[in-house]
Design an enzyme around this catalytic site. Sequence first.
Site, PDB file in Angstrom:
ATOM      1  N   LYS A  78       1.221  -0.983  -0.451  1.00  0.00           N
ATOM      2  CA  LYS A  78       0.104  -0.096   0.159  1.00  0.00           C
ATOM      3  C   LYS A  78       0.681   1.416   0.025  1.00  0.00           C
ATOM      4  O   LYS A  78       0.344   2.171  -0.823  1.00  0.00           O
ATOM      5  CB  LYS A  78      -0.908  -0.208   1.243  1.00  0.00           C
ATOM      6  CG  LYS A  78      -1.983  -1.049   1.329  1.00  0.00           C
ATOM      7  CD  LYS A  78      -2.538  -1.344   2.185  1.00  0.00           C
ATOM      8  CE  LYS A  78      -2.232  -1.320   3.601  1.00  0.00           C
ATOM      9  NZ  LYS A  78      -2.285  -2.415   3.970  1.00  0.00           N
ATOM     10  N   THR A  79       2.016   0.914   0.674  1.00  0.00           N
ATOM     11  CA  THR A  79       2.588   2.026   1.043  1.00  0.00           C
ATOM     12  C   THR A  79       2.874   2.491  -0.717  1.00  0.00           C
ATOM     13  O   THR A  79       3.927   3.674  -1.150  1.00  0.00           O
ATOM     14  CB  THR A  79       3.725   2.160   2.163  1.00  0.00           C
ATOM     15  OG1 THR A  79       2.735   2.041   3.170  1.00  0.00           O
ATOM     16  CG2 THR A  79       4.766   3.712   2.138  1.00  0.00           C
ATOM     17  N   ASP A 123      -1.297   7.261   6.143  1.00  0.00           N
ATOM     18  CA  ASP A 123      -1.636   4.897   6.778  1.00  0.00           C
ATOM     19  C   ASP A 123      -2.291   4.925   7.982  1.00  0.00           C
ATOM     20  O   ASP A 123      -2.648   6.246   8.791  1.00  0.00           O
ATOM     21  CB  ASP A 123      -0.435   4.519   7.011  1.00  0.00           C
ATOM     22  CG  ASP A 123       0.058   3.190   6.920  1.00  0.00           C
ATOM     23  OD1 ASP A 123      -0.864   2.837   6.148  1.00  0.00           O
ATOM     24  OD2 ASP A 123       1.098   3.111   7.393  1.00  0.00           O
ATOM     25  N   THR A 172      -5.587  -1.342   7.351  1.00  0.00           N
ATOM     26  CA  THR A 172      -6.082  -2.674   7.179  1.00  0.00           C
ATOM     27  C   THR A 172      -7.316  -3.256   7.891  1.00  0.00           C
ATOM     28  O   THR A 172      -7.698  -4.609   7.644  1.00  0.00           O
ATOM     29  CB  THR A 172      -4.796  -3.772   8.151  1.00  0.00           C
ATOM     30  OG1 THR A 172      -5.054  -2.515   9.125  1.00  0.00           O
ATOM     31  CG2 THR A 172      -3.534  -2.695   7.447  1.00  0.00           C
ATOM     32  N   ARG A 231       7.040  -8.466   1.565  1.00  0.00           N
ATOM     33  CA  ARG A 231       7.640  -7.980   2.957  1.00  0.00           C
ATOM     34  C   ARG A 231       7.852  -9.391   3.296  1.00  0.00           C
ATOM     35  O   ARG A 231       9.058  -8.810   3.976  1.00  0.00           O
ATOM     36  CB  ARG A 231       6.796  -6.650   4.033  1.00  0.00           C
ATOM     37  CG  ARG A 231       7.561  -6.728   5.414  1.00  0.00           C
ATOM     38  CD  ARG A 231       7.069  -5.405   5.628  1.00  0.00           C
ATOM     39  NE  ARG A 231       5.778  -4.234   5.194  1.00  0.00           N
ATOM     40  CZ  ARG A 231       5.408  -3.543   5.548  1.00  0.00           C
ATOM     41  NH1 ARG A 231       4.892  -4.241   7.043  1.00  0.00           N
ATOM     42  NH2 ARG A 231       4.734  -2.716   5.169  1.00  0.00           N
TER      43      ARG A 231
END
Length: 361
Positions: A78-79, A123, A172, A231
Amino acid sequence: MNWDDTTDDAATAAERLVGASADGEDQAVEAALRPKDLGEFIGQEKVREQLDLVLRAARARGATADHVLLSGAPGLGKTTLSMIIAAEMGAPIRITSGPAIQHAGDLAAILSSLQEGEVLFLDEIHRMSRPAEEMLYMAMEDFRVDVIVGKGPGATAIPLELPPFTLVGATTRAGLLPPPLRDRFGFTAHMEFYEPAELERVVHRSAQLLDVEIDPAGAAEIAGRSRGTPRIANRLLRRVRDYAQVKADGRVDREIAAAALKVYEVDGRGLDRLDRAVLEALLKLFGGGPVGLSTLAVAVGEERETVEEVAEPFLVREGLLARTPRGRVATPAAWAHLNLTPPQQAGGRTGGKGQQDLFGA
């Protein structure tokens, strides 16, 4: 769980090798590994295609892009996508988070300093305070905010015009966003977990950037234990790289990857020590369930919230554990994964009483 608090669960997740949260080291490495445009971004095919259309159309009109909401589990990109949006639009990006905005004044200060066309990445937008949230409604829709000056009967609202900007919100927990806020996003995308083949491409790309020699079998071994999350794949790759440099010639193949991840207690399905402890307690101590969450947490020596928020989501997603009204129940796949035999029940059926209710005839 109270999402307005900083909990030990987040710290526990960040400390786990297979945790999807990012600590300082992860954030530094991710900055070097992040793709710079949509063409480099791996996976999320539908999201990329739709987002590409949104951005191209905005550039053709000479306008700022619509506000974008990205939802999905941590570690899916997302980032990275927010930074790509800014890069594709040729605009600067401002990064903040919901927990950092606890007052409407905090948000007003950020909004009033934005440049025209700038991308504001927010975020954990679901954790923003309610007063700031209500100010954001007007800012997103009308590009203005009302700044309250004074207190009590003498307070006055001064309208402040804002330059057009693009808000990219990441969450999330999309269900925690109020409908008025969700409705103000022009484009909403849900990030899915990655397939193993996509993660193999992620591992190969990261290995090239990190100057790690890796063969297809080694990349497949790492990808298969990465829980569908880039990640985690990148984190496992770095630990395997360390093992290969110390224990071998630096080249990563299937045997080296498997040996390295065995040292770090990540099994072939991506389960770590905490995951296996929960399953072993459920199977060996409670016959596969059903058992209450609090009892299960005591059995593994962890807090109730840690088991529920850190360990269980992946176990449920993998079909190894089920949450039922009567308690937690192990599935047949859990018995098979730990190479255990379910206890025999009356009538020749196997599994705990809760398993009969859930899986039996």
